[in-house]
Design a protein around this motif. Structure first.
Motif, PDB file in Angstrom:
ATOM      1  N   LYS A 199       0.844  -1.195   0.000  1.00 54.49           N
ATOM      2  CA  LYS A 199       0.000   0.000   0.000  1.00 54.49           C
ATOM      3  C   LYS A 199       0.880   1.246   0.000  1.00 54.49           C
ATOM      4  O   LYS A 199       0.581   2.234  -0.684  1.00 54.49           O
ATOM      5  CB  LYS A 199      -0.910   0.005   1.223  1.00 54.49           C
ATOM      6  N   ARG A 200       1.977   1.206   0.743  1.00 49.45           N
ATOM      7  CA  ARG A 200       2.911   2.335   0.787  1.00 49.45           C
ATOM      8  C   ARG A 200       3.395   2.674  -0.616  1.00 49.45           C
ATOM      9  O   ARG A 200       3.402   3.847  -1.018  1.00 49.45           O
ATOM     10  CB  ARG A 200       4.099   2.002   1.685  1.00 49.45           C
ATOM     11  N   TYR A 201       3.807   1.657  -1.367  1.00 49.50           N
ATOM     12  CA  TYR A 201       4.306   1.905  -2.716  1.00 49.50           C
ATOM     13  C   TYR A 201       3.215   2.481  -3.623  1.00 49.50           C
ATOM     14  O   TYR A 201       3.459   3.406  -4.382  1.00 49.50           O
ATOM     15  CB  TYR A 201       4.872   0.630  -3.333  1.00 49.50           C
ATOM     16  N   ARG A 202       2.021   1.945  -3.548  1.00 53.63           N
ATOM     17  CA  ARG A 202       0.934   2.429  -4.402  1.00 53.63           C
ATOM     18  C   ARG A 202       0.653   3.911  -4.154  1.00 53.63           C
ATOM     19  O   ARG A 202       0.418   4.679  -5.091  1.00 53.63           O
ATOM     20  CB  ARG A 202      -0.327   1.596  -4.178  1.00 53.63           C
ATOM     21  N   ASP A 231      13.688   2.594  -0.331  1.00 47.75           N
ATOM     22  CA  ASP A 231      14.551   3.582   0.342  1.00 47.75           C
ATOM     23  C   ASP A 231      15.939   3.037   0.649  1.00 47.75           C
ATOM     24  O   ASP A 231      16.611   3.480   1.580  1.00 47.75           O
ATOM     25  CB  ASP A 231      13.896   4.095   1.639  1.00 47.75           C
ATOM     26  N   ASN A 232      16.411   2.102  -0.167  1.00 51.19           N
ATOM     27  CA  ASN A 232      17.731   1.509   0.044  1.00 51.19           C
ATOM     28  C   ASN A 232      18.812   2.094  -0.850  1.00 51.19           C
ATOM     29  O   ASN A 232      19.983   1.709  -0.744  1.00 51.19           O
ATOM     30  CB  ASN A 232      17.675  -0.006  -0.185  1.00 51.19           C
ATOM     31  N   ILE A 233      18.447   3.030  -1.737  1.00 49.98           N
ATOM     32  CA  ILE A 233      19.411   3.604  -2.679  1.00 49.98           C
ATOM     33  C   ILE A 233      19.317   5.114  -2.667  1.00 49.98           C
ATOM     34  O   ILE A 233      18.237   5.683  -2.811  1.00 49.98           O
ATOM     35  CB  ILE A 233      19.170   3.068  -4.108  1.00 49.98           C
ATOM     36  N   ASP A 234      20.464   5.756  -2.524  1.00 52.18           N
ATOM     37  CA  ASP A 234      20.546   7.209  -2.565  1.00 52.18           C
ATOM     38  C   ASP A 234      20.551   7.674  -4.018  1.00 52.18           C
ATOM     39  O   ASP A 234      21.177   7.053  -4.884  1.00 52.18           O
ATOM     40  CB  ASP A 234      21.826   7.675  -1.859  1.00 52.18           C
ATOM     41  N   ILE A 235      19.871   8.762  -4.287  1.00 53.38           N
ATOM     42  CA  ILE A 235      19.792   9.272  -5.653  1.00 53.38           C
ATOM     43  C   ILE A 235      21.170   9.590  -6.241  1.00 53.38           C
ATOM     44  O   ILE A 235      21.374   9.518  -7.455  1.00 53.38           O
ATOM     45  CB  ILE A 235      18.892  10.533  -5.712  1.00 53.38           C
ATOM     46  N   ASP A 236      22.141   9.903  -5.390  1.00 51.47           N
ATOM     47  CA  ASP A 236      23.468  10.274  -5.882  1.00 51.47           C
ATOM     48  C   ASP A 236      24.182   9.132  -6.608  1.00 51.47           C
ATOM     49  O   ASP A 236      25.125   9.373  -7.357  1.00 51.47           O
ATOM     50  CB  ASP A 236      24.339  10.772  -4.731  1.00 51.47           C
ATOM     51  N   ILE A 237      23.780   7.880  -6.383  1.00 51.34           N
ATOM     52  CA  ILE A 237      24.447   6.764  -7.066  1.00 51.34           C
ATOM     53  C   ILE A 237      23.567   6.123  -8.140  1.00 51.34           C
ATOM     54  O   ILE A 237      23.972   5.148  -8.769  1.00 51.34           O
ATOM     55  CB  ILE A 237      24.915   5.679  -6.066  1.00 51.34           C
ATOM     56  N   LEU A 238      22.376   6.695  -8.365  1.00 54.33           N
ATOM     57  CA  LEU A 238      21.445   6.074  -9.318  1.00 54.33           C
ATOM     58  C   LEU A 238      22.025   5.956 -10.727  1.00 54.33           C
ATOM     59  O   LEU A 238      21.978   4.892 -11.347  1.00 54.33           O
ATOM     60  CB  LEU A 238      20.145   6.868  -9.366  1.00 54.33           C
ATOM     61  N   GLU A 239      22.568   7.046 -11.247  1.00 52.96           N
ATOM     62  CA  GLU A 239      23.066   7.014 -12.623  1.00 52.96           C
ATOM     63  C   GLU A 239      24.258   6.077 -12.760  1.00 52.96           C
ATOM     64  O   GLU A 239      24.410   5.390 -13.774  1.00 52.96           O
ATOM     65  CB  GLU A 239      23.415   8.428 -13.087  1.00 52.96           C
TER      66      GLU A 239
END
Length: 231
Positions: free
Chosen positions: A109-112, A151-159
């Motif tokens: 439900k959280r994801y939706r 919430d296990n990945i920081d946006i700074d390492i996404l690319e």
């Protein structure tokens, strides 16, 4: 470059001009690209998917565990007058939002609730485009999406994570105009050996996942600017 450009001209918005050679890997020997068909739950929704890399097309032709040889169909796409959305030129969050429109990264439900807010904030209206170009979110890339929404990945390492996948860029034919400009080069039809290229597909995925996990577990992943904090 993996894609063979017959001309090297670009419009100001990054759209290619001229004919490009693309490949479609499939288990089917006979393929008829048809506007309005395709799976709704693919990365960019319904459409006909191709790649500029013939080796990746061979792997994608046997990616299903059905122990059957596959086929690679070669096409020419005349990109003149086509409006092309290139997600490589957009923020990576826009690409993730596009995935969330069509594929579920979680069933909670959280994801939706949060995914709808994420799409509203970062999504791009793709309805006016003839072709969508961007990363292919198969097993390894979808692992990133799932970990991100947890919430296990920081946006700074996404690319950087995306670059580790090595799983290629795909084109999705979306409009009637784009289909009309796509022509198969039938004499270039190739048979793909299941045993050889299924192993290559598996090894590429295993290697990508390992490199991704190493980065996710490293100190570079601060886990501060995460999915839920971006809304």
């Amino acid at each position: 470059k993996n894609i063979c450009y017959r001309t090297c001209l670009y419009k100001e918005k990054g759209e290619t001009m001229g004919k490009i050679t693309l490949f479609h890997g499939t288990s089917e020997k006979i393929v008829v690209p048809t506007n309005g068909l395709g799976e709704k739950k693919h990365d960019y929704g319904m459409g006909f998917y191709l790649t500029g890399n013939i080796d990746l097309a061979k792997e994608w032709a046997v990616c299903k565990p059905n122990v059957m040889n596959g086929w690679v169909h070669q096409y020419e796409l005349d990109t003149d007058d086509l409006k092309i959305l290139n997600f490589q030129e957009k923020d990576v969050l826009s690409w993730l939002a596009e995935l969330m429109k069509h594929r579920d990264a979680a069933d909670s439900k959280r994801y939706r609730m949060l995914s709808k807010r994420f799409i509203d904030k970062y999504g791009i209206d793709t309805s006016g485009y003839d072709v969508i170009k961007g990363w292919r979110a198969n097993a390894s890339y979808f692992y990133i999406a799932k970990e991100f929404v947890r919430d296990n990945i920081d946006i700074d390492i996404l690319e950087e994570l995306l670059s580790l996948g090595g799983l290629g860029i795909q084109y999705c034919i979306k409009s009637e105009l784009a289909y009309s400009k796509l022509q198969e080069v039938k004499e270039e039809l190739l048979s793909v050996d299941y045993t050889e290229f299924r192993e290559k597909y598996n090894q590429r995925d295993i290697s990508a996942r390992q490199r991704m996990r190493e980065l996710v577990d490293s100190d570079a992943n601060k886990v501060t600017k995460v999915f839920s904090t971006l809304l």
